[in-house]
Design an enzyme around this catalytic site. Sequence first.
Site, mmCIF file in Angstrom:
data_model
loop_
_atom_site.group_PDB
_atom_site.id
_atom_site.type_symbol
_atom_site.label_atom_id
_atom_site.label_comp_id
_atom_site.label_asym_id
_atom_site.label_seq_id
_atom_site.Cartn_x
_atom_site.Cartn_y
_atom_site.Cartn_z
ATOM 1 N N SER A 289 0.846 -1.194 0.000
ATOM 2 C CA SER A 289 0.000 0.000 0.000
ATOM 3 C C SER A 289 0.880 1.242 0.000
ATOM 4 O O SER A 289 1.647 1.470 0.947
ATOM 5 C CB SER A 289 -0.877 0.015 1.258
ATOM 6 O OG SER A 289 -1.399 1.319 1.442
ATOM 7 N N HIS B 156 -1.480 -1.533 -4.119
ATOM 8 C CA HIS B 156 -2.700 -1.066 -3.455
ATOM 9 C C HIS B 156 -2.628 0.460 -3.279
ATOM 10 O O HIS B 156 -1.649 0.979 -2.746
ATOM 11 C CB HIS B 156 -2.823 -1.756 -2.095
ATOM 12 C CG HIS B 156 -4.108 -1.520 -1.386
ATOM 13 N ND1 HIS B 156 -5.276 -2.191 -1.691
ATOM 14 C CD2 HIS B 156 -4.416 -0.681 -0.362
ATOM 15 C CE1 HIS B 156 -6.245 -1.776 -0.881
ATOM 16 N NE2 HIS B 156 -5.758 -0.864 -0.060
ATOM 17 N N ASP C 47 -4.676 3.747 -1.806
ATOM 18 C CA ASP C 47 -5.755 4.151 -0.900
ATOM 19 C C ASP C 47 -6.231 5.568 -1.188
ATOM 20 O O ASP C 47 -5.446 6.513 -1.130
ATOM 21 C CB ASP C 47 -5.239 4.098 0.544
ATOM 22 C CG ASP C 47 -5.075 2.671 1.031
ATOM 23 O OD1 ASP C 47 -6.054 1.919 0.961
ATOM 24 O OD2 ASP C 47 -3.956 2.328 1.456
ATOM 25 N N MET D 159 -8.891 8.515 -0.023
ATOM 26 C CA MET D 159 -9.718 8.945 1.119
ATOM 27 C C MET D 159 -10.282 10.341 0.859
ATOM 28 O O MET D 159 -9.593 11.193 0.306
ATOM 29 C CB MET D 159 -8.858 8.988 2.378
ATOM 30 C CG MET D 159 -8.147 7.680 2.664
ATOM 31 S SD MET D 159 -7.120 7.813 4.135
ATOM 32 C CE MET D 159 -6.353 6.190 4.127
ATOM 33 N N HIS E 183 -8.447 1.371 -3.764
ATOM 34 C CA HIS E 183 -9.371 1.194 -2.641
ATOM 35 C C HIS E 183 -10.020 2.547 -2.337
ATOM 36 O O HIS E 183 -9.369 3.442 -1.796
ATOM 37 C CB HIS E 183 -8.554 0.673 -1.451
ATOM 38 C CG HIS E 183 -9.317 0.526 -0.168
ATOM 39 N ND1 HIS E 183 -8.695 0.341 1.050
ATOM 40 C CD2 HIS E 183 -10.659 0.523 0.096
ATOM 41 C CE1 HIS E 183 -9.600 0.238 2.000
ATOM 42 N NE2 HIS E 183 -10.803 0.349 1.456
ATOM 43 N N MET F 107 -12.142 4.848 -0.302
ATOM 44 C CA MET F 107 -12.787 5.119 0.991
ATOM 45 C C MET F 107 -13.515 6.442 0.842
ATOM 46 O O MET F 107 -13.080 7.490 1.335
ATOM 47 C CB MET F 107 -11.722 5.144 2.099
ATOM 48 C CG MET F 107 -11.210 3.755 2.439
ATOM 49 S SD MET F 107 -9.643 3.763 3.335
ATOM 50 C CE MET F 107 -8.502 3.792 1.964
ATOM 51 N N MET G 93 -11.526 -5.274 5.978
ATOM 52 C CA MET G 93 -10.654 -4.328 6.696
ATOM 53 C C MET G 93 -10.311 -4.909 8.067
ATOM 54 O O MET G 93 -11.205 -5.262 8.844
ATOM 55 C CB MET G 93 -11.338 -2.972 6.869
ATOM 56 C CG MET G 93 -11.484 -2.161 5.583
ATOM 57 S SD MET G 93 -9.948 -1.897 4.675
ATOM 58 C CE MET G 93 -8.939 -1.044 5.894
ATOM 59 N N GLY H 271 -8.720 4.530 7.272
ATOM 60 C CA GLY H 271 -8.409 5.954 7.408
ATOM 61 C C GLY H 271 -6.933 6.247 7.609
ATOM 62 O O GLY H 271 -6.454 7.297 7.193
ATOM 63 N N PHE H 272 -6.236 5.328 8.227
ATOM 64 C CA PHE H 272 -4.832 5.592 8.550
ATOM 65 C C PHE H 272 -4.003 4.318 8.430
ATOM 66 O O PHE H 272 -4.474 3.233 8.783
ATOM 67 C CB PHE H 272 -4.696 6.130 9.986
ATOM 68 C CG PHE H 272 -5.420 7.427 10.191
ATOM 69 C CD1 PHE H 272 -4.794 8.646 9.927
ATOM 70 C CD2 PHE H 272 -6.749 7.433 10.609
ATOM 71 C CE1 PHE H 272 -5.477 9.832 10.081
ATOM 72 C CE2 PHE H 272 -7.446 8.625 10.766
ATOM 73 C CZ PHE H 272 -6.809 9.831 10.506
ATOM 74 N N ASP I 142 -6.593 -5.944 4.805
ATOM 75 C CA ASP I 142 -5.918 -4.653 4.742
ATOM 76 C C ASP I 142 -5.906 -4.025 6.130
ATOM 77 O O ASP I 142 -6.966 -3.755 6.692
ATOM 78 C CB ASP I 142 -6.702 -3.773 3.745
ATOM 79 C CG ASP I 142 -6.112 -2.400 3.519
ATOM 80 O OD1 ASP I 142 -5.004 -2.120 4.009
ATOM 81 O OD2 ASP I 142 -6.785 -1.598 2.837
ATOM 82 N N GLY J 186 -2.589 -3.450 9.296
ATOM 83 C CA GLY J 186 -1.813 -4.117 10.340
ATOM 84 C C GLY J 186 -1.224 -5.450 9.914
ATOM 85 O O GLY J 186 -0.928 -6.292 10.768
HETATM 86 C C1 DX5 Z 1 -6.124 2.072 5.772
HETATM 87 C C2 DX5 Z 1 -5.742 1.667 4.384
HETATM 88 C C3 DX5 Z 1 -4.646 0.686 4.331
HETATM 89 C C4 DX5 Z 1 -3.343 1.131 4.926
HETATM 90 C C5 DX5 Z 1 -2.696 -0.091 5.524
HETATM 91 O O1 DX5 Z 1 -7.279 2.822 5.729
HETATM 92 O O2 DX5 Z 1 -6.838 1.118 3.696
HETATM 93 O O3 DX5 Z 1 -4.434 0.214 2.993
HETATM 94 O O4 DX5 Z 1 -2.461 1.695 3.987
HETATM 95 O O5 DX5 Z 1 -1.578 0.327 6.210
HETATM 96 P P1 DX5 Z 1 -0.782 -0.598 7.214
HETATM 97 O O6 DX5 Z 1 -0.310 -1.783 6.413
HETATM 98 O O7 DX5 Z 1 0.329 0.301 7.647
HETATM 99 O O8 DX5 Z 1 -1.710 -0.978 8.303
HETATM 100 ZN ZN ZN Z 2 -6.489 0.104 1.685
#
Ligand code: DX5
Ligand code: ZN
Length: 231
Positions: free
Chosen positions: A19, A44, A46, A48, A77, A79, A148, A153-154, A186, A188
């Site tokens: 990502s 990937h 993201d 937002m 992705h 969001m 998820m 978001g982060f 996706d 952690g």
């Molecule tokens: C979170 C994103 C993830 C994020 C994962 O909202 O959708 O794709 O980048 O980041 P890590 O792998 O650091 O948890």
């Molecule tokens: Zn994502």
Amino acid sequence: MPVRDLRELRHDQSLIAPSILAADFACLAAQIEAVESAGADLLHIDIMDGHFVPNLSMGPPIIHALRPHSELLFDVHLMLTHPAEYIQPFIDAGADSITIHVESDSDVAATLELIHGQGVNAGISLRPGTPAAAVRPFLDTVELVLVMTVEPGFGGQSFRHDMLPKIETIRGWLDEQGSQVHLQVDGGIDSDTAPLVYQAGARNLVAGTSVFRNPDGVAAAISSLRPETSG
Ligand code: DX5
Ligand code: ZN
């Protein structure tokens, strides 16, 4: 030849999707070239809107700028509260697959149809608080389901172990149907949590922090995420 269609990516072994949210934005092209050389299977991205999630990230111009630098499948992705309004700009920019959230305000079935109508793969995602049953009606339609494993978001959040039963449930439904839909996770994902999600039945693993900020480098990071080879 590069594979830019989810249906042609392998289903039996893990797929690693770095990502770029965790990449160094000052040199994004070099960062994606590095993960491609290191064996990433897809990329990937993201997106937002500051409304569906309390953060902003990037938009179609970044994807457009990155497209000539990579042959990887661009897995976008969204969001977004209103994803339907943004499908065309993301496809024009170079998205190969677009995942929307089942909790968004757009008509989900119509938005998936809009994506498919342009010859692009479609995915459906659900937040940690949304039950697996919410995506079940779409399993026949999509190419990917994204569970998820953190609140979206982060980047850099801790994996939610309480999402493992949800992964198992959706894996069970897909297997019952003999489905080839990709089950993606996706949030952690690192070398400790990858074996857990793999065991639960996910094969498509998104990872930001553990890839781009790994002190051992991206190649070691990517191979450490493949449960079938990392020992
Ligand atoms: C979170 C994103 C993830 C994020 C994962 O909202 O959708 O794709 O980048 O980041 P890590 O792998 O650091 O948890
Ligand atoms: Zn994502």
